[in-house]
Design a protein around this motif. Structure first.
Motif, PDB file in Angstrom:
ATOM      1  N   CYS A 178      -0.019   2.176   0.500  1.00 32.91           N
ATOM      2  CA  CYS A 178       0.796   3.252  -0.069  1.00 32.91           C
ATOM      3  C   CYS A 178       2.251   3.141   0.388  1.00 32.91           C
ATOM      4  N   ILE A 179       3.181   3.226  -0.551  1.00 34.58           N
ATOM      5  CA  ILE A 179       4.604   3.194  -0.198  1.00 34.58           C
ATOM      6  C   ILE A 179       5.231   4.583  -0.376  1.00 34.58           C
ATOM      7  N   LEU A 180       4.387   5.608  -0.544  1.00 34.63           N
ATOM      8  CA  LEU A 180       4.837   7.007  -0.575  1.00 34.63           C
ATOM      9  C   LEU A 180       5.865   7.281  -1.661  1.00 34.63           C
ATOM     10  N   CYS A 181       5.658   6.652  -2.800  1.00 34.84           N
ATOM     11  CA  CYS A 181       6.630   6.821  -3.885  1.00 34.84           C
ATOM     12  C   CYS A 181       6.450   8.160  -4.589  1.00 34.84           C
ATOM     13  N   SER A 182       5.299   8.795  -4.395  1.00 39.84           N
ATOM     14  CA  SER A 182       4.948  10.096  -4.957  1.00 39.84           C
ATOM     15  C   SER A 182       4.728  10.094  -6.474  1.00 39.84           C
ATOM     16  N   LEU A 183       4.615   8.912  -7.057  1.00 37.89           N
ATOM     17  CA  LEU A 183       4.368   8.891  -8.506  1.00 37.89           C
ATOM     18  C   LEU A 183       3.030   9.524  -8.859  1.00 37.89           C
ATOM     19  N   CYS A 184       2.006   9.266  -8.034  1.00 38.01           N
ATOM     20  CA  CYS A 184       0.699   9.861  -8.325  1.00 38.01           C
ATOM     21  C   CYS A 184       0.761  11.381  -8.146  1.00 38.01           C
ATOM     22  N   LEU A 216      -0.097   9.919   2.365  1.00 33.15           N
ATOM     23  CA  LEU A 216      -0.630  10.497   1.141  1.00 33.15           C
ATOM     24  C   LEU A 216      -1.955  11.168   1.469  1.00 33.15           C
ATOM     25  N   VAL A 230      -2.936   1.017  -4.489  1.00 30.75           N
ATOM     26  CA  VAL A 230      -3.658   2.089  -3.796  1.00 30.75           C
ATOM     27  C   VAL A 230      -4.752   2.670  -4.689  1.00 30.75           C
ATOM     28  N   ILE A 231      -4.374   3.109  -5.877  1.00 30.62           N
ATOM     29  CA  ILE A 231      -5.328   3.786  -6.758  1.00 30.62           C
ATOM     30  C   ILE A 231      -5.896   2.744  -7.720  1.00 30.62           C
ATOM     31  N   CYS A 284       0.114   4.129 -10.128  1.00 28.92           N
ATOM     32  CA  CYS A 284       0.501   3.588  -8.811  1.00 28.92           C
ATOM     33  C   CYS A 284       1.143   2.204  -8.966  1.00 28.92           C
ATOM     34  N   PRO A 285       2.346   2.044  -8.444  1.00 30.01           N
ATOM     35  CA  PRO A 285       3.033   0.755  -8.622  1.00 30.01           C
ATOM     36  C   PRO A 285       2.481  -0.343  -7.724  1.00 30.01           C
ATOM     37  N   VAL A 286       1.708   0.060  -6.702  1.00 29.65           N
ATOM     38  CA  VAL A 286       1.106  -0.922  -5.797  1.00 29.65           C
ATOM     39  C   VAL A 286      -0.415  -0.797  -5.902  1.00 29.65           C
TER      40      VAL A 286
END
Ligand code: SF4
Ligand code: FES
Lengths: 236, 494
Positions: free
Chosen positions: A145-151, A175, A203-204, A199-201
């Protein structure tokens, strides 16, 4: 009359209310970014999109375009700083690209390639984060997780579910899943949610897909992220 | 037997020599030798610094990640781990029978791996000893020396290896750490273009592989005394054989024989390997010592790899390699061949078999098919076995209802051969070191014995031929009597 500003010497048209990054993208100019996704309100947290506006640093995903402003983005100095931000993101989590199923479809990895990041440079944190595999169809691998908050934004603003939230501050930020147990299985999350596909990476993740798409056919095998920042993921 | 050399009866007044690291092998290992003041050998041990953390590391990871992740165990034969893990996970996803395309693509990948690994081992790592002599001038006893004196041999070695790597790239997506094999099948088949590209060169590869067999056979015939006796010891042997008894490096069941070649067990389903094999821990080594339960700790150790496989199977399904297998068996006479140097001969027969198998597969239209993956009833435990270049490789996993791995056990080829390699180095120490002034050339004899097994000593990757070697001889008071150091550039004694 058309409003314009200059970006690395190019004249970029924009319409009222657009941010610098929106206008640049509309004009086909790539500004590196991670927490920005044109479908959601900007969050301004990753700072990858930092540019110089009339000589002062600013996040291009939150900074409104104004007529006549002079913006620098693709400079050695700014790209060096972006690379350092990426290196910090890599060492803060556990990003083992060779064995990550998101490899080739991951925006973090693709951005690192784009900015010629050759090594993590800093000492690895190797945080200890367990995987949440409680949901029958989806898996959460918090290691990436890079904590981008998109989710968080997708679940709250599009799905109206609030499945995810960011908790803690600074280096302790993480997260979390909004359930008493903290487990995804105990939420109303489902595969059709916007949050399931944002999720851009890595995680999900939809379970049991893994490495179904061969090397050579993944999104960023075909073109670099600068050519296609938000490719539609291939259905398997 | 050399078991009395495992642990010296009395450590007093013995000096210790360490060959650390053993060079021109994959990874890191060392040999320690205890000698008395008359240079009599009292104890010899091969220690392997093996990376065991992986079995722990994989726990809690989703199972579909495993075939790709396990490749990180080893930069030398990652495909073997990739496939052994995939086979174990086929069981987990209930894929009882893969599609013909999936099975053949995996076979192609595997035989490509065998070809590249055997070529690397023989040409790059072993021809310097075999062509120049074990105690030849050290400065040229390496692949660069071979390239100078035998340029065609070196060139073929490089191109055979490269071809194997191309097979891997086309089937796995990358030369190293690809993703081609997935639980229940593969993620890609071959395009016509990819197939034709490989077809173009395969006949040359078959011819060169055959020449390599002839070369190593010739070496045996030229110096049978050395080749038949160097480090030789009798041992049980084991491998997977095809369900028809033929050599099959990808799939089959387990068969074992005793040192006389009599069958000890046959047709054993590898899902039940724990009923067959037990692993012993010894306090002086990181690596376990497996043995056959039925024979017990003392007598149950065995040998795996090419020398075992070629003598364990009933036939090879490809014609040129089968001719060579028969000649090999005839050379051995009524008893199986046990000489470590015969590994090279057997290995080259396998390389020829791999090249011929690749040729046959490339003529099979299933390779370009589109049915890639199957699944069935989900299971929670699975074992996958493959005959890796160096020998039998066992992967065993348990996966919970949430799809996470809860248990992993791996037995790699080098672990199976642990006791056998120790026997070989002890035998060589007795044959060559006993009572002699120790020289670099003599110590290289020990390394030659280790190298014959093609051990993959760990996942560490070192630059080929550049491994430093330090040998220190101390007296019982810990004073240095002599010392050798070899860097990539050469040797100096001081
Ligand atoms: S899970 Fe993915 S989308 Fe959500 S905050 Fe982390 S990186 Fe961003
Ligand atoms: S993309 Fe602008 S701060 Fe992340």
């Amino acid at each position: 009359m058309i409003n314009t500003f200059t970006l690395d010497g190019m004249s970029i048209p924009f319409s009222e209310g657009q941010t610098i990054i929106q206008a640049a993208m509309a004009a086909g100019v790539y500004i590196p970014h991670l927490c920005f996704n044109p479908q959601f309100k900007p969050h301004g947290s990753c700072k990858l999109c930092t540019v110089k506006v009339n000589g002062r640093q600013s996040s291009s995903c939150t900074h409104q375009a104004l007529s006549g402003m002079v913006v620098e983005s693709n400079t050695t100095q700014i790209n060096d700083e972006r690379r350092m931000l990426l290196q910090m993101l890599f060492v803060e989590g556990n990003h083992f690209c060779p064995s990550c199923e998101k490899s080739g479809n991951c925006q973090l990895q693709a951005t690192a390639y784009e900015l010629h990041m050759m090594s993590p440079h800093f000492d690895q944190f190797f945080p200890d984060r367990a995987v949440d595999a409680s949901h029958p169809e989806y898996l959460l691998d918090f290691n990436r997780c890079i904590l981008c908050s998109l989710c968080v934004r997708a679940s709250r603003d599009v799905d109206s579910k609030n499945v995810f939230a960011l908790s803690g501050r600074g280096i302790k930020s993480r997260l979390i899943v909004n359930a008493k147990s903290g487990l995804l299985a105990d939420t109303d999350f489902c595969g059709d949610d916007k949050a399931a596909n944002v999720c851009p990476v890595g995680v999900i993740l939809k379970k049991r897909i893994g490495f179904a798409v061969p090397i050579g056919q993944r999104s960023f095998d075909e073109q670099p992220i600068s050519a296609s920042p938000h490719p539609v993921m291939k259905e398997v | 037997m050399t078991s009395h050399l495992e642990t010296a009866a009395n450590l007093e007044n013995l000096r210790r020599i360490a060959i650390d690291p053993v060079s021109r092998v994959e990874g890191h290992g060392k040999v320690t030798i205890l000698l008395d003041d008359k240079n009599r050998v009292h104890q010899v041990r091969l220690h392997i610094v093996e990376f065991r953390g992986f079995e722990k590391f994989i726990q809690g990871r989703p199972y579909w990640e495993v075939p790709v992740m396990v490749q990180r165990l080893c930069g030398i034969c990652p495909v073997s781990h990739h496939l052994a893990a995939s086979k174990a996970l086929d069981v987990i996803v209930g894929a009882k029978h893969l599609t013909p395309t999936a099975e053949k693509i995996r076979r192609l990948m595997h035989y490509g791996q065998i070809l590249q690994s055997h070529a690397l081992h023989f040409f790059h790592l072993c021809t310097p000893d075999l062509l120049f002599g074990f105690d030849s001038e050290i400065s040229r006893r390496n692949i660069a020396g071979i390239a100078e004196k035998y340029p065609e041999t070196a060139r073929r070695g490089i191109l055979l290896r490269k071809f194997g790597q191309e097979v891997i790239r086309h089937t796995a997506g990358k030369r190293v750490h690809g993703t081609g094999s997935v639980p229940g099948g593969v993620n890609k088949s071959l395009s016509i273009i990819e197939r034709d590209e490989l077809l173009k060169d395969i006949y040359q590869m078959v011819a060169w592989s055959r020449d390599a067999v002839l070369m190593v056979k010739e070496l045996h015939h030229q110096n049978p005394e050395l080749y038949n006796s160097f480090g030789a010891f009798r041992a049980n042997f084991m491998s997977m054989v095809g369900f028809d008894g033929g050599l099959d490096l990808y799939h089959g069941h387990l068969r074992g024989r005793n040192a006389n070649g009599d069958v000890l067990f046959d047709g054993v389903d590898y899902q039940n390997y724990t009923q067959l094999i037990e692993e012993e821990v010894k306090n002086w080594s990181y690596m376990k010592f497996p043995y056959l339960k039925s024979l017990g700790r003392e007598l149950g150790w065995y040998r795996v790899g090419p020398l075992s496989r070629i003598q364990n199977c009933d036939f090879l399904a490809t014609p040129l390699a089968e001719i060579e297998r028969r000649e090999f068996i005839a050379y051995g006479g009524v008893m199986p061949m046990h000489a470590p140097l015969a590994y090279h001969w057997a290995r080259m027969i396998e390389m020829l078999h791999a090249a011929e198998t690749i040729k046959d597969l490339l003529h099979d239209d299933d390779l370009t098919g589109s049915e890639l993956v199957v699944s069935g009833e989900r299971a929670f435990e699975g074992v996958g076995v493959i005959e890796a270049p160096r020998g039998t490789l066992i992967h065993h996993y348990r996966v919970d209802e949430h799809d996470l791995v809860t248990m992993c056990n791996l037995i790699v080829s080098t672990t199976h051969n642990n006791q056998a390699m120790n026997e070989a180095v002890r035998r060589v120490a007795q044959q060559y070191l006993q009572g002699h002034e120790i020289t670099e050339g003599l110590l290289n004899h020990i390394e030659v014995a280790v190298r014959a097994f093609d051990p993959c000593l760990s996942c560490a990757t070192h630059a080929l031929g550049k491994m430093p070697l330090e040998v220190e001889v101390l007296n019982e008071a810990g004073e240095r009597l002599s010392y050798f150091a070899r860097s990539g550039a050469g040797t100096h004694a001081c």
